[in-house]
Design an enzyme around this catalytic site. Structure first.
Site, PDB file in Angstrom:
ATOM      1  N   HIS A 263       0.850  -1.194   0.000  1.00  0.00           N
ATOM      2  CA  HIS A 263       0.000   0.000   0.000  1.00  0.00           C
ATOM      3  C   HIS A 263       0.880   1.236   0.000  1.00  0.00           C
ATOM      4  O   HIS A 263       1.945   1.254   0.613  1.00  0.00           O
ATOM      5  CB  HIS A 263      -0.920  -0.007   1.226  1.00  0.00           C
ATOM      6  CG  HIS A 263      -2.055   0.967   1.125  1.00  0.00           C
ATOM      7  ND1 HIS A 263      -1.912   2.308   1.432  1.00  0.00           N
ATOM      8  CD2 HIS A 263      -3.346   0.797   0.733  1.00  0.00           C
ATOM      9  CE1 HIS A 263      -3.086   2.908   1.240  1.00  0.00           C
ATOM     10  NE2 HIS A 263      -3.951   2.027   0.814  1.00  0.00           N
ATOM     11  N   ASP A 314      -7.940  -4.421  -0.984  1.00  0.00           N
ATOM     12  CA  ASP A 314      -8.367  -4.973  -2.268  1.00  0.00           C
ATOM     13  C   ASP A 314      -8.121  -6.478  -2.353  1.00  0.00           C
ATOM     14  O   ASP A 314      -8.853  -7.197  -3.030  1.00  0.00           O
ATOM     15  CB  ASP A 314      -7.617  -4.286  -3.416  1.00  0.00           C
ATOM     16  CG  ASP A 314      -7.941  -2.817  -3.517  1.00  0.00           C
ATOM     17  OD1 ASP A 314      -9.133  -2.485  -3.537  1.00  0.00           O
ATOM     18  OD2 ASP A 314      -7.007  -1.996  -3.564  1.00  0.00           O
TER      19      ASP A 314
END
Length: 377
Positions: A263, A314
């Protein structure tokens, strides 16, 4: 090459672009806060509609406020006939995010308050978008299959109504609660790319519809909202648990990005990921198809061990949506549905204390060039 005394940061890393009361991403410790509440405090305890109220009014609603918000959202779900006509005329092979971007822009053409700039009008438009974006996506999905477009059910909440309009049947409580929690986890996330783009657009004193259309266009990219769709495509390409190790090692050897891993902000675990992982495990067990979560867990373990990278939101949302029977190309639109609550809250916040967002750039080209006559070039 010229130089500048002003600091530069590729991708605006570490640059604070605005102050906000809405959410805080504390990447160094893996914490996400909505208006003072840790996401772990909210997930599983409040509904998406409660989070909408929290983001827009800065407090969790009481029973009366929640009932009023639900009624207001339900009352705004009906799409103008002209918008439905546009949905029906889109090519059936239109990517859903293209359709969403186009139809949301068109919604502004059918809203008499589109250019109204009073606080009341802006709040009305924000509510309208939160209520209608799920309808737009469900109707597009039904229309591309040649199916009847069902009227929204005012007795259903936001997550339940969307599933009803997509599937044509009232969802189970478990299915509704699962999607509702996904909405809660995706509602806002600091100054992410799509939120920033919405604030840039509205800072010019453009309109609410333009700002949200901008955000949808930004979310569409695979480095932002499109990652969860990429995850399920990767899992399908791998095919089975015994093929995971070879696939991941090959990707690492070729320096290919593993979708859903790592991330931009979180340097440790994405706090949303464990909630989605738990839901994926439950759904996989009940549906009798555990390979998706097994493959996911193996990939996550390998990436953490070999690269020190954690799975993000995700990574597990892909398995959750797939297990719910949601078509793969609707994964990113569902992200947009949930994030509309945050986008519109940021737009309202930007307008409340607005300043045009106009960063500088560092010029790295040549200087002093002279024009050579055309015949001599």
């Amino acid at each position: 090459m010229t130089t500048s005394a002003a600091p530069t940061s590729k991708g605006l890393d570490g640059i604070i672009a605005a102050s906000t009361r809405l959410s805080d991403v504390r990447g160094d410790i893996g914490q996400l806060i909505y208006c003072g509440y840790d996401i772990n405090e909210l997930a599983g305890q409040v509904s998406y509609e409660e989070v909408v109220h929290l983001l827009h009014y800065n407090h969790l609603p009481n029973l009366k406020e929640l009932a009023e918000l639900k009624a207001a959202l339900a009352a705004e779900r009906e799409l103008p006939k002209g918008v439905i006509d546009i949905i029906r005329t889109l090519p059936r092979n239109t990517p859903p995010m293209h359709a969403l971007r186009t139809v949301v822009s068109a919604l502004g053409c059918f809203d008499a308050e589109s250019e109204a700039d009073s606080q009341t009008a802006q709040r009305s438009k924000a509510l309208r978008l939160i209520a209608r974006i799920p309808i737009v996506m469900a109707y597009f999905h039904r229309a591309r299959q040649g199916l009847e477009l069902l009227p929204p059910n005012p007795a259903l909440g936001e997550a339940s109504n969307f599933l009803y309009l997509v599937d044509g049947e009232i969802p189970s409580i478990e299915k509704e609660r699962t999607l509702d929690m996904c909405y809660v986890l995706h509602a806002d996330h600091g100054m992410n790319a799509s939120t920033f783009s919405a604030r840039v657009t509205i800072a010019t004193l453009s309109d609410m519809y333009s700002a949200i259309t901008t955000a949808i266009g930004t979310l569409k990219g695979p480095l932002h909202g499109g990652a969860n769709e990429g995850v399920i495509k990767m899992l399908k390409e791998i095919g089975s648990l015994d093929k995971v190790d070879a696939y991941i090692h090959e990707c690492m050897a070729q320096k290919k990005k593993i979708m859903g891993i790592g991330h931009r902000v979180y340097k440790t675990l994405d706090p949303r990921a464990p909630h989605l992982k738990r839901m994926a495990q439950i759904l996989s067990a009940k549906l009798g198809e555990p390979k998706w979560i097994q493959m996911s867990e193996r990939i996550a373990a390998m990436m953490l061990e070999e690269k020190g990278l954690q799975a993000n939101v995700d990574f597990y949302s892909a398995t959750v949506y797939y297990s719910l029977g949601i078509p793969t190309d609707l994964f990113t639109p569902i992200f947009a549905i949930a994030r509309t609550s945050g986008w519109t809250a940021h737009v309202l916040e930007q307008l409340a204390d607005n300043r045009l967002i106009r960063p500088q750039s560092l010029y790295t080209g040549p200087v002093g060039l002279k024009v050579v006559p055309l015949a001599q070039r």
